[in-house]
Enzyme design. Sequence first.
Site, PDB file in Angstrom:
ATOM      1  N   ASP A 175     -11.918  -1.123   1.996  1.00 62.78           N
ATOM      2  CA  ASP A 175     -12.157   0.156   1.330  1.00 62.78           C
ATOM      3  C   ASP A 175     -11.050   0.570   0.358  1.00 62.78           C
ATOM      4  OD1 ASP A 175     -10.116   0.749   3.056  1.00 62.78           O
ATOM      5  OD2 ASP A 175     -11.206   2.237   4.234  1.00 62.78           O
ATOM      6  N   SER A 201      -4.609   3.864  11.884  1.00 59.10           N
ATOM      7  CA  SER A 201      -5.963   3.397  11.588  1.00 59.10           C
ATOM      8  C   SER A 201      -6.089   1.876  11.577  1.00 59.10           C
ATOM      9  CB  SER A 201      -6.436   3.950  10.244  1.00 59.10           C
ATOM     10  OG  SER A 201      -5.561   3.560   9.204  1.00 59.10           O
ATOM     11  N   HIS A 236      -7.702  -0.307   3.693  1.00 60.65           N
ATOM     12  CA  HIS A 236      -7.701  -1.077   4.935  1.00 60.65           C
ATOM     13  C   HIS A 236      -8.246  -2.482   4.701  1.00 60.65           C
ATOM     14  CE1 HIS A 236      -8.078   3.221   6.024  1.00 60.65           C
ATOM     15  NE2 HIS A 236      -7.190   2.901   6.942  1.00 60.65           N
TER      16      HIS A 236
END
Length: 403
Positions: free
Chosen positions: A352, A48, A355
């Site tokens: 968040d 991610s 990240h």
Amino acid sequence: MASSASGRAGAGRGLPSPAAAAAAVLLVLAGAAPAAGCYPRVFSFGDSLADTGNYAFVYGNDSGEPALRLPYGETFFHRPTGRFSNGRIVLDFIAETLGLPFVPPYLSGRSAEDFACGANFAVGGATALSPDFFRDRGFDGMGDRVHLDMEMEWFRGLLDLVCPGNLAGCSDMMNQSLFLVGEIGGNDYNIPLLSRVPFKKIRTFVPSVVAKISSTITELIRLGAKTLVVSGNLPIGCVPKYLAIFKSDKEEDYETQTGCLRWMNKFSQYHNKLLMKELKKLRKLHPGVTIIYADNYGAAMEIFLSPEQYGIEDPLVACCGGDGPYGVSPTTSCGSGEYTVCDKPEKYGSWDGFHPSEAAYKAIAMGLLRGSYTQPSIASITGSCPQLAELGSSVEYKPLYNL
């Protein structure tokens, strides 16, 4: 970093299959002209931290993943793009610096033009090792997620269609491309950590994770790659979610200068040291190939040591999340439940809780591109790329830890 993923929902419903999309790439990839003195294309593999939209095609827009809806993407793109942040990520800043468009997610594959400047195979939640590795060791919490072998399978499928039966025909494309491997491996640790697998057991996974990264690099070199940038792990002890989950009353558990969890950062350093040693071996085995280590740990630690240099006021707090410590909450998360979003995300190190924010990603990217956190310096080995040479003038590699 970890992202929620429990099962594949079919890639790209209503779209051509990745194989069909790759077939259209033949003329464009084989004949793309280099961008002014730089690499004409970038191929990226990872999780991610590098995903630019593959997640939606793997798991579906209805997967429930918050990163597929606002407020993700609100800062730069003003819409969700599948990036796990409020804006651009390191890969985007690298592409911009090289004079390239943003690297498209491979699974979006609608036309040949989409891949003229490369493709991104990274997927949110991806691991280096397959779920079977963990099942064999008594942990069945990985689900059916993407891993490095799958990303490489997609890449080989693209090559087979670009140069069917004749990989030599792809030699120019491979020679001229920049390959980014990672960050990858973080989820091999994150998911067991969040599932409370004993830390001693998780530590035993590291040599296998590094070996998988090494075999992936070796395979890319076999296929013709000449310049690879291999990223180390970030300092996970500075991740707000972990700071909240593993909160300690012991002062010695925290780094004095940063407030990050000492034991978790030591674990990141352990992974990175093994990776650097492995890259040193690979350089000796492949003297004609440039293998660059990207010190994500060192570049990120600059943010936590001197946040004011980057205009960041809260390096250890999530902009989007809950009202709990470090901006995270056990009952809600960014984009899910009764979450809150800060007014100025550029002032936060984390987006968040897991990240980085776009501001943090930019700081990391600049540390890498200037060459101060790449070994050898990416600016020094790309002499034909004036953009990098200008960024990298008068800088030296400065690791925060030694082998």
